[in-house]
Design a protein around this motif. Structure first.
Motif, mmCIF file in Angstrom:
data_model
loop_
_atom_site.group_PDB
_atom_site.id
_atom_site.type_symbol
_atom_site.label_atom_id
_atom_site.label_comp_id
_atom_site.label_asym_id
_atom_site.label_seq_id
_atom_site.Cartn_x
_atom_site.Cartn_y
_atom_site.Cartn_z
ATOM 1 N N ASP A 1 0.880 -1.128 0.142
ATOM 2 C CA ASP A 1 -0.015 0.057 0.057
ATOM 3 C C ASP A 1 0.746 1.230 0.084
ATOM 4 N N LEU A 2 1.971 1.228 0.816
ATOM 5 C CA LEU A 2 2.715 2.261 0.791
ATOM 6 C C LEU A 2 3.694 2.676 -0.345
ATOM 7 N N VAL A 3 3.854 1.465 -1.310
ATOM 8 C CA VAL A 3 4.500 1.719 -2.438
ATOM 9 C C VAL A 3 3.581 2.268 -3.431
ATOM 10 N N ARG A 4 2.293 2.045 -3.565
ATOM 11 C CA ARG A 4 1.115 2.495 -4.151
ATOM 12 C C ARG A 4 1.035 4.157 -4.203
ATOM 13 N N LEU A 5 1.002 4.196 -2.662
ATOM 14 C CA LEU A 5 0.839 5.533 -2.310
ATOM 15 C C LEU A 5 2.261 6.337 -2.824
ATOM 16 N N ALA A 6 3.409 5.880 -2.578
ATOM 17 C CA ALA A 6 4.551 6.815 -3.215
ATOM 18 C C ALA A 6 4.329 6.818 -4.482
ATOM 19 N N PHE A 7 4.226 5.864 -5.292
ATOM 20 C CA PHE A 7 4.103 5.836 -6.584
ATOM 21 C C PHE A 7 3.247 7.080 -7.146
ATOM 22 N N HIS A 8 2.064 7.345 -6.415
ATOM 23 C CA HIS A 8 1.281 8.507 -6.972
ATOM 24 C C HIS A 8 2.114 9.657 -6.888
ATOM 25 N N TYR A 9 2.762 9.984 -6.095
ATOM 26 C CA TYR A 9 3.782 11.070 -5.877
ATOM 27 C C TYR A 9 4.723 11.112 -6.870
ATOM 28 N N VAL A 10 5.663 10.087 -6.805
ATOM 29 C CA VAL A 10 6.946 10.063 -7.771
ATOM 30 C C VAL A 10 6.865 9.670 -9.055
ATOM 31 N N LYS A 11 5.816 8.840 -9.527
ATOM 32 C CA LYS A 11 5.592 8.263 -10.810
ATOM 33 C C LYS A 11 6.769 7.394 -11.285
ATOM 34 N N ASP A 12 7.380 6.704 -10.239
ATOM 35 C CA ASP A 12 8.539 5.678 -10.699
ATOM 36 C C ASP A 12 8.418 4.781 -9.779
ATOM 37 N N GLN A 13 8.275 3.417 -10.084
ATOM 38 C CA GLN A 13 8.129 2.390 -9.432
ATOM 39 C C GLN A 13 9.329 2.101 -8.388
ATOM 40 N N GLU A 14 10.491 2.340 -8.842
ATOM 41 C CA GLU A 14 11.885 2.068 -8.125
ATOM 42 C C GLU A 14 11.724 3.181 -7.194
ATOM 43 N N THR A 15 11.618 4.214 -7.540
ATOM 44 C CA THR A 15 11.646 5.293 -6.813
ATOM 45 C C THR A 15 10.763 5.285 -5.501
ATOM 46 N N ALA A 16 9.647 4.980 -5.641
ATOM 47 C CA ALA A 16 8.541 4.970 -4.838
ATOM 48 C C ALA A 16 8.921 3.681 -3.724
ATOM 49 N N LYS A 17 9.688 2.482 -4.173
ATOM 50 C CA LYS A 17 10.124 1.605 -3.205
ATOM 51 C C LYS A 17 11.278 2.052 -2.437
ATOM 52 N N ASP A 18 12.147 3.039 -3.051
ATOM 53 C CA ASP A 18 13.067 3.494 -2.347
ATOM 54 C C ASP A 18 12.506 4.500 -0.964
ATOM 55 N N MET A 19 11.495 5.433 -1.519
ATOM 56 C CA MET A 19 10.604 6.289 -0.591
ATOM 57 C C MET A 19 10.207 5.265 0.449
ATOM 58 N N VAL A 20 9.596 4.181 0.179
ATOM 59 C CA VAL A 20 9.064 3.188 1.197
ATOM 60 C C VAL A 20 10.135 2.561 2.249
ATOM 61 N N GLN A 21 11.189 2.299 1.424
ATOM 62 C CA GLN A 21 12.305 1.992 2.266
ATOM 63 C C GLN A 21 12.932 2.744 3.312
ATOM 64 N N ASN A 22 12.922 4.114 2.862
ATOM 65 C CA ASN A 22 13.369 5.167 3.848
ATOM 66 C C ASN A 22 12.392 5.538 4.804
ATOM 67 N N SER A 23 11.195 5.415 4.524
ATOM 68 C CA SER A 23 10.066 5.247 5.532
ATOM 69 C C SER A 23 10.193 4.316 6.647
ATOM 70 N N PHE A 24 10.476 3.290 6.132
ATOM 71 C CA PHE A 24 10.560 2.007 7.191
ATOM 72 C C PHE A 24 11.808 2.442 7.971
ATOM 73 N N ILE A 25 12.953 2.706 7.587
ATOM 74 C CA ILE A 25 14.228 3.113 8.071
ATOM 75 C C ILE A 25 13.878 4.106 9.167
ATOM 76 N N LYS A 26 13.389 5.163 8.634
ATOM 77 C CA LYS A 26 12.789 6.342 9.723
ATOM 78 C C LYS A 26 11.821 5.778 10.965
ATOM 79 N N CYS A 27 10.794 4.933 10.582
ATOM 80 C CA CYS A 27 10.081 4.136 11.403
ATOM 81 C C CYS A 27 10.725 3.455 12.681
#
Length: 174
Positions: A20-46
């Motif tokens: 769900d977070l990857v899909r959310l991030a994809f709506h912002y960044v419009k790139d699947q790999e970047t979206a995955k990176d954003m989510v990975q960074n979110s989990f690290i911050k969490c």
């Protein structure tokens, strides 16, 4: 919180909310790999900040807020601002992987609706996505986006009106 407890909680959260977070991030960044990176960074911050989480809201909405902030920070970065819109759109179309929703929603009218939603500004896409695709309440959307309830309602109303107008122009909504 002990390291083992944090790791177990992180693993549980990653399994439950990762897609769900990857899909959310994809709506912002419009790139699947970047979206995955954003989510990975979110989990690290969490993981790093879980002790600061006060449980005033659900862990899910906290993760959505972290992910949205990660995406917004990314979009404000120098590199992203210097890339042309044409390149972003071409890359996004080429990198889209079929999601669960795409597999379920395969008929033409739903694809047209998705394309209409994607023509809206990010502010409107955000509330449409969270309200209709993720079934968030107005209050949850307000919490995730950092907006007040009335702003969310206004954006949702305006987004629906813009969609109606687009559909009328295409003679879909008569």
């Amino acid at each position: 919180m002990e390291r083992i407890e944090k790791e177990e909680l992180l693993e549980e959260v990653m399994i439950e909310h990762g897609d769900d977070l990857v899909r959310l991030a994809f709506h912002y960044v419009k790139d699947q790999e970047t979206a995955k990176d954003m989510v990975q960074n979110s989990f690290i911050k969490c993981y790093e900040k879980i002790e600061l989480f006060r449980f005033d809201s659900s862990l899910k909405t906290w993760l959505y807020r972290i992910t949205i902030n990660q995406c917004k920070d990314h979009l404000k970065s120098w590199h992203v601002r210097k890339v042309s819109v044409k390149n972003i759109l071409e890359h996004a179309v080429a990198s889209i992987l079929p999601s669960t929703e795409d597999k379920v929603i395969q008929d033409v009218s739903n694809q047209e609706m998705k394309s209409f939603v994607q023509t809206l500004s990010t502010n409107y896409q955000e509330v449409i996505y969270l309200y209709y695709y993720k079934s968030f309440t107005i209050a949850e959307i307000a919490e995730v986006t950092g907006l007040n309830n009335n702003t969310v309602k206004t954006r949702l109303s305006r987004a629906k009106q813009k969609l109606r107008n687009l559909m009328k122009e295409d003679r879909i909504y008569d």
